[in-house]
Enzyme design. Sequence first.
Site, PDB file in Angstrom:
ATOM      1  N   CYS A 159      16.224  24.701  -0.566  1.00 59.06           N
ATOM      2  CA  CYS A 159      16.531  23.983   0.656  1.00 59.06           C
ATOM      3  C   CYS A 159      15.611  24.580   1.725  1.00 59.06           C
ATOM      4  O   CYS A 159      15.650  25.786   1.964  1.00 59.06           O
ATOM      5  CB  CYS A 159      17.998  24.200   1.016  1.00 59.06           C
ATOM      6  SG  CYS A 159      18.354  23.769   2.715  1.00 59.06           S
ATOM      7  N   LEU A 213      21.830  56.762 -18.073  1.00 59.17           N
ATOM      8  CA  LEU A 213      21.152  56.725 -19.379  1.00 59.17           C
ATOM      9  C   LEU A 213      20.247  55.510 -19.450  1.00 59.17           C
ATOM     10  O   LEU A 213      20.534  54.481 -18.861  1.00 59.17           O
ATOM     11  CB  LEU A 213      22.186  56.607 -20.505  1.00 59.17           C
ATOM     12  CG  LEU A 213      23.074  57.807 -20.794  1.00 59.17           C
ATOM     13  CD1 LEU A 213      24.142  57.429 -21.797  1.00 59.17           C
ATOM     14  CD2 LEU A 213      22.238  58.954 -21.327  1.00 59.17           C
ATOM     15  N   CYS A 215      20.379  26.104   7.413  1.00 67.03           N
ATOM     16  CA  CYS A 215      21.391  25.536   6.510  1.00 67.03           C
ATOM     17  C   CYS A 215      22.578  26.502   6.450  1.00 67.03           C
ATOM     18  O   CYS A 215      22.395  27.707   6.220  1.00 67.03           O
ATOM     19  CB  CYS A 215      20.772  25.361   5.128  1.00 67.03           C
ATOM     20  SG  CYS A 215      21.981  25.014   3.841  1.00 67.03           S
ATOM     21  N   TYR A 233      32.866  64.297 -22.208  1.00 68.72           N
ATOM     22  CA  TYR A 233      31.737  64.335 -23.142  1.00 68.72           C
ATOM     23  C   TYR A 233      30.549  65.168 -22.686  1.00 68.72           C
ATOM     24  O   TYR A 233      29.531  65.218 -23.347  1.00 68.72           O
ATOM     25  CB  TYR A 233      31.253  62.916 -23.452  1.00 68.72           C
ATOM     26  CG  TYR A 233      31.019  62.058 -22.215  1.00 68.72           C
ATOM     27  CD1 TYR A 233      30.046  62.388 -21.290  1.00 68.72           C
ATOM     28  CD2 TYR A 233      31.797  60.921 -21.978  1.00 68.72           C
ATOM     29  CE1 TYR A 233      29.841  61.628 -20.161  1.00 68.72           C
ATOM     30  CE2 TYR A 233      31.594  60.136 -20.842  1.00 68.72           C
ATOM     31  CZ  TYR A 233      30.612  60.503 -19.936  1.00 68.72           C
ATOM     32  OH  TYR A 233      30.407  59.756 -18.815  1.00 68.72           O
ATOM     33  N   LYS A 237      22.841  61.389 -28.607  1.00 69.01           N
ATOM     34  CA  LYS A 237      22.376  62.576 -27.867  1.00 69.01           C
ATOM     35  C   LYS A 237      21.774  63.587 -28.827  1.00 69.01           C
ATOM     36  O   LYS A 237      22.299  63.781 -29.927  1.00 69.01           O
ATOM     37  CB  LYS A 237      23.568  63.254 -27.172  1.00 69.01           C
ATOM     38  CG  LYS A 237      24.283  62.391 -26.187  1.00 69.01           C
ATOM     39  CD  LYS A 237      25.505  63.098 -25.597  1.00 69.01           C
ATOM     40  CE  LYS A 237      26.262  62.126 -24.700  1.00 69.01           C
ATOM     41  NZ  LYS A 237      27.530  62.668 -24.233  1.00 69.01           N
ATOM     42  N   LYS A 295      23.253  49.461 -26.729  1.00 65.50           N
ATOM     43  CA  LYS A 295      24.257  48.461 -26.369  1.00 65.50           C
ATOM     44  C   LYS A 295      24.459  47.495 -27.528  1.00 65.50           C
ATOM     45  O   LYS A 295      23.482  47.001 -28.089  1.00 65.50           O
ATOM     46  CB  LYS A 295      23.787  47.682 -25.134  1.00 65.50           C
ATOM     47  CG  LYS A 295      23.689  48.508 -23.882  1.00 65.50           C
ATOM     48  CD  LYS A 295      25.073  48.810 -23.334  1.00 65.50           C
ATOM     49  CE  LYS A 295      25.050  49.118 -21.862  1.00 65.50           C
ATOM     50  NZ  LYS A 295      25.052  48.055 -20.954  1.00 65.50           N
ATOM     51  N   ASP A 344      54.174  52.432 -24.959  1.00 66.57           N
ATOM     52  CA  ASP A 344      53.678  52.560 -23.582  1.00 66.57           C
ATOM     53  C   ASP A 344      54.634  51.871 -22.613  1.00 66.57           C
ATOM     54  O   ASP A 344      54.876  52.326 -21.500  1.00 66.57           O
ATOM     55  CB  ASP A 344      52.300  51.885 -23.438  1.00 66.57           C
ATOM     56  CG  ASP A 344      51.204  52.761 -23.992  1.00 66.57           C
ATOM     57  OD1 ASP A 344      51.537  53.805 -24.579  1.00 66.57           O
ATOM     58  OD2 ASP A 344      50.023  52.371 -23.851  1.00 66.57           O
ATOM     59  N   ARG A 353      30.600  59.721  -9.561  1.00 64.81           N
ATOM     60  CA  ARG A 353      29.165  59.947  -9.704  1.00 64.81           C
ATOM     61  C   ARG A 353      28.431  59.599  -8.405  1.00 64.81           C
ATOM     62  O   ARG A 353      27.483  60.247  -8.030  1.00 64.81           O
ATOM     63  CB  ARG A 353      28.650  59.096 -10.868  1.00 64.81           C
ATOM     64  CG  ARG A 353      27.186  59.160 -11.041  1.00 64.81           C
ATOM     65  CD  ARG A 353      26.769  58.453 -12.323  1.00 64.81           C
ATOM     66  NE  ARG A 353      25.333  58.476 -12.415  1.00 64.81           N
ATOM     67  CZ  ARG A 353      24.514  57.594 -11.866  1.00 64.81           C
ATOM     68  NH1 ARG A 353      25.027  56.585 -11.212  1.00 64.81           N
ATOM     69  NH2 ARG A 353      23.222  57.692 -11.969  1.00 64.81           N
ATOM     70  N   CYS A 368      23.373  20.824   3.440  1.00 64.41           N
ATOM     71  CA  CYS A 368      22.900  20.261   4.709  1.00 64.41           C
ATOM     72  C   CYS A 368      22.109  18.968   4.497  1.00 64.41           C
ATOM     73  O   CYS A 368      21.562  18.408   5.441  1.00 64.41           O
ATOM     74  CB  CYS A 368      22.056  21.277   5.464  1.00 64.41           C
ATOM     75  SG  CYS A 368      20.473  21.608   4.696  1.00 64.41           S
ATOM     76  N   CYS A 415      19.738  19.080  -0.566  1.00 65.78           N
ATOM     77  CA  CYS A 415      20.597  20.260  -0.486  1.00 65.78           C
ATOM     78  C   CYS A 415      22.059  19.791  -0.404  1.00 65.78           C
ATOM     79  O   CYS A 415      22.381  18.964   0.449  1.00 65.78           O
ATOM     80  CB  CYS A 415      20.234  21.077   0.746  1.00 65.78           C
ATOM     81  SG  CYS A 415      21.442  22.349   1.122  1.00 65.78           S
ATOM     82  N   GLU A 443      57.847  51.307 -22.917  1.00 66.97           N
ATOM     83  CA  GLU A 443      59.066  52.098 -22.738  1.00 66.97           C
ATOM     84  C   GLU A 443      58.783  53.290 -21.812  1.00 66.97           C
ATOM     85  O   GLU A 443      59.580  53.623 -20.941  1.00 66.97           O
ATOM     86  CB  GLU A 443      59.521  52.576 -24.127  1.00 66.97           C
ATOM     87  CG  GLU A 443      60.813  53.356 -24.155  1.00 66.97           C
ATOM     88  CD  GLU A 443      62.038  52.486 -23.872  1.00 66.97           C
ATOM     89  OE1 GLU A 443      63.130  53.029 -23.720  1.00 66.97           O
ATOM     90  OE2 GLU A 443      61.877  51.241 -23.793  1.00 66.97           O
ATOM     91  N   ASP A 482      56.531  53.476 -19.471  1.00 64.58           N
ATOM     92  CA  ASP A 482      56.410  53.005 -18.086  1.00 64.58           C
ATOM     93  C   ASP A 482      57.778  52.716 -17.481  1.00 64.58           C
ATOM     94  O   ASP A 482      58.008  52.925 -16.301  1.00 64.58           O
ATOM     95  CB  ASP A 482      55.554  51.733 -18.025  1.00 64.58           C
ATOM     96  CG  ASP A 482      54.091  52.066 -18.238  1.00 64.58           C
ATOM     97  OD1 ASP A 482      53.757  53.258 -18.196  1.00 64.58           O
ATOM     98  OD2 ASP A 482      53.295  51.131 -18.465  1.00 64.58           O
ATOM     99  N   ASP A 500      33.466  52.163 -21.702  1.00 64.58           N
ATOM    100  CA  ASP A 500      33.140  51.330 -20.548  1.00 64.58           C
ATOM    101  C   ASP A 500      34.117  51.635 -19.413  1.00 64.58           C
ATOM    102  O   ASP A 500      35.126  50.959 -19.236  1.00 64.58           O
ATOM    103  CB  ASP A 500      33.231  49.857 -20.965  1.00 64.58           C
ATOM    104  CG  ASP A 500      32.377  48.991 -20.062  1.00 64.58           C
ATOM    105  OD1 ASP A 500      31.626  49.550 -19.241  1.00 64.58           O
ATOM    106  OD2 ASP A 500      32.468  47.762 -20.184  1.00 64.58           O
ATOM    107  N   LYS A 529      30.224  54.561 -26.402  1.00 60.12           N
ATOM    108  CA  LYS A 529      29.931  54.456 -24.975  1.00 60.12           C
ATOM    109  C   LYS A 529      31.144  53.802 -24.332  1.00 60.12           C
ATOM    110  O   LYS A 529      31.357  52.599 -24.473  1.00 60.12           O
ATOM    111  CB  LYS A 529      28.663  53.643 -24.747  1.00 60.12           C
ATOM    112  CG  LYS A 529      28.245  53.617 -23.298  1.00 60.12           C
ATOM    113  CD  LYS A 529      26.852  53.055 -23.177  1.00 60.12           C
ATOM    114  CE  LYS A 529      26.318  53.159 -21.769  1.00 60.12           C
ATOM    115  NZ  LYS A 529      27.181  52.563 -20.737  1.00 60.12           N
ATOM    116  N   GLU A 558      28.312  59.026 -29.985  1.00 57.45           N
ATOM    117  CA  GLU A 558      29.650  58.881 -29.385  1.00 57.45           C
ATOM    118  C   GLU A 558      29.823  57.441 -28.935  1.00 57.45           C
ATOM    119  O   GLU A 558      28.836  56.779 -28.601  1.00 57.45           O
ATOM    120  CB  GLU A 558      29.757  59.785 -28.138  1.00 57.45           C
ATOM    121  CG  GLU A 558      29.645  61.246 -28.454  1.00 57.45           C
ATOM    122  CD  GLU A 558      29.335  62.078 -27.190  1.00 57.45           C
ATOM    123  OE1 GLU A 558      29.481  61.554 -26.072  1.00 57.45           O
ATOM    124  OE2 GLU A 558      28.945  63.238 -27.347  1.00 57.45           O
TER     125      GLU A 558
END
Length: 684
Positions: free
Chosen positions: A435, A84, A440, A228, A295, A319, A34, A137, A416, A413, A36, A38, A118, A116, A114
């Site tokens: 507080c 989902l 504040c 997907y 699914k 998850k 990768d 979305r 303040c 607090c 090289e 780039d 991220d 998930k 499948e």
Amino acid sequence: MTKKEAQIRLRDLCANLRRHNYAYYVLADPSITDHEYDRLYNELVNIEALYPEYIERDSPTQKVGGSPLESFASIIHAVPMMSLDNTYSRDALAAFLTRVQKQLPDHLLGWTVEPKIDGVAVNLRYEHGKLVQGATRGDGTTGDDITNNLKTLRNLPFELDGEGGQLPSVLEVRGEVFMTKPGFLRLNTQRTRGGDEPFANPRNATAGSLKLLDPVIVAKRPLDIAIYGLGEVSPIPDYFPSKQSGLLQYFEDIGLPVPAKYWTCQDASSLFNILEKLEVLRHTLDYETDGAVIKLNDMHLREELGATAKAPRWAIAYKFPAEQAETRLKRIFVQVGRTGAITPVAELESVLVSGSKVSRATLHNADEIKRKDIREKDSVIIEKAGEIIPAVVHVVLEKRPKDSKIFEFPDTCPECQSKAVKFESSGTIGSIWRCPNTDCPAQVRGRLEHWCSRKAMDIEGGGTVLIDQLVAKGLALDVSELYHLKQEEIASLDRMGNKSAKKFMEGLAGSKSRDLWRVLFGLGILHVGSGVAKALAREYPSMHELMHCDVGNLVALEDVGETIARSVVDWFTDARNHHLIHRLEKVGLKMESILYQQRHIKTDNDLLHDTTWVLSGTLPSLSRKEASEKIEFAGGKVSGNVSKKTNFLLAGESAGSKLEKAKKLKIKVITEAQLLDWLEKGEG
Ligand code: IVH
């Protein structure tokens, strides 16, 4: 480099990069690293910048179209994009399988599993095999048109391979844009060197990259996509797959990238085996996965299950358990939020958990510190799951320093110095110190920041840097005062400048016509989250009507209980808040409810006379009952099944087989937005 040399080098680079792209994406057998890749890509970019006259038409850099945009256009999804439901345990997953089986008792069910991914979900629209539009979305109904940015993805074809068979004239596919783990690390190194804040994790980096208005910069970000799912397909060809597994194969056949691994199974025990495999395998995948998506394989059966307001009933996310790490707690400090709540925070020696660097964890409240006996200088186990803020799970007592002292929670607090007041919470979180001083500075800052936040009034530039200074200098002490600020005033502040001042002013101007629910949420009324704010705004046409409501009116609404109702009424009874609303009105805030208007459009004619309608799927804002009432009120008939007599199909998310049938019979498919538009404009 002479002109001639540049021309030759450009041609070489283009040919090489195209070959590497092919090896990487088509043969799945990279010919170079990768890094090289780039390097060559950057060389190409640099030479092209010097000699634009020699840029080849099909140079890899020219996949990018157009110049930077001012802003993204909004597009309405032909088929809404849902989310989902999540599960976190095998039991919950087994319960899901049982639930679905109960609803489909006569079928032997098959499932696909499948990873998930991220990343960020997008919709891609191909017409006659050519990529014509790509969108985020957004809120599921409306997204941003980010076509130019998506065209820079290295593994996304602009044209589908229809040679093996025909392609539907409209084929919308859905997938996840993601940043590879090595790409993410490299990008963050570059950013830190250049003095920019590093991204917290690959998902944020992906979302941040797709939001850029200049596709040339996006092209430099290491983004990929995996497909997907489907959006609109029209017409649906006979050969079209009817199973998820077949669909993924079809995607591959027409040249679309799919998730690196997926499985099929038929029962809970094989599903659990697959999940165990995936949990090990995911660490070897090029991208971050936070779970699995399960699914129902048969796409026709999905239709019978339908969807809830948010998610389909035929799929679920599982998850993986939160990842933990050990680190040292350097110190405990307290923060004051916009409601005055004083919350303790742990400052940690930074440590990598679930792919992101963690240097702070929430300690929730004083009781939690006491219960877990968390002290400064302790070694602690921390945990982080996806979006959730990292938390301290427990102390490693064996490693506790001999001179450690019990943490004394401050009784004033920190901001303040007012005497803190203890509130017993009704939930399980324990007691909260607050507080009591609403002036504040910490609370004032919190309220202003919340008002400007994306989820509330969405005013760009209204973040900590600006708000801290406005409050410290006394330039704005409540949200109405923001609207009296002058551009020069803002531009003269630290780290601001003319450009950001202008952006902020534009943001303020734009915020004057925001929907009522955003105003209600932005005001920070206790217990009024965005969901409750929407429920209120659906019932009340404007702030004025809402201001005069009583507890009885409010509890009659769905989603609103006694506590919320009382809190809203109390807020409006406070004279200071009354004045604030008046000041907001004076500076030009509309405070009218678009949600209300959408629900109460007058349909007092016979616009839909003699037309027969079928409803399918979940609509974005109307319930089925409300939609039917509107159609019937305007003279239309609503029937249950699609037939030759049907004139219109009102389709929402997961419209499924009715939608297919309607398309086969060439029946016009209408979205909720179109229907409302017709009824409003009085034309059909
Ligand atoms: S299917 C209607 N499959 O997870 C269901 N989603 O938590 C559409 N995601 O919004 C989603 N990998 O952004 C599906 N293999 C996968 C996925 C996946 C990641 C994301 C997607 C979705 C979110 C829901």
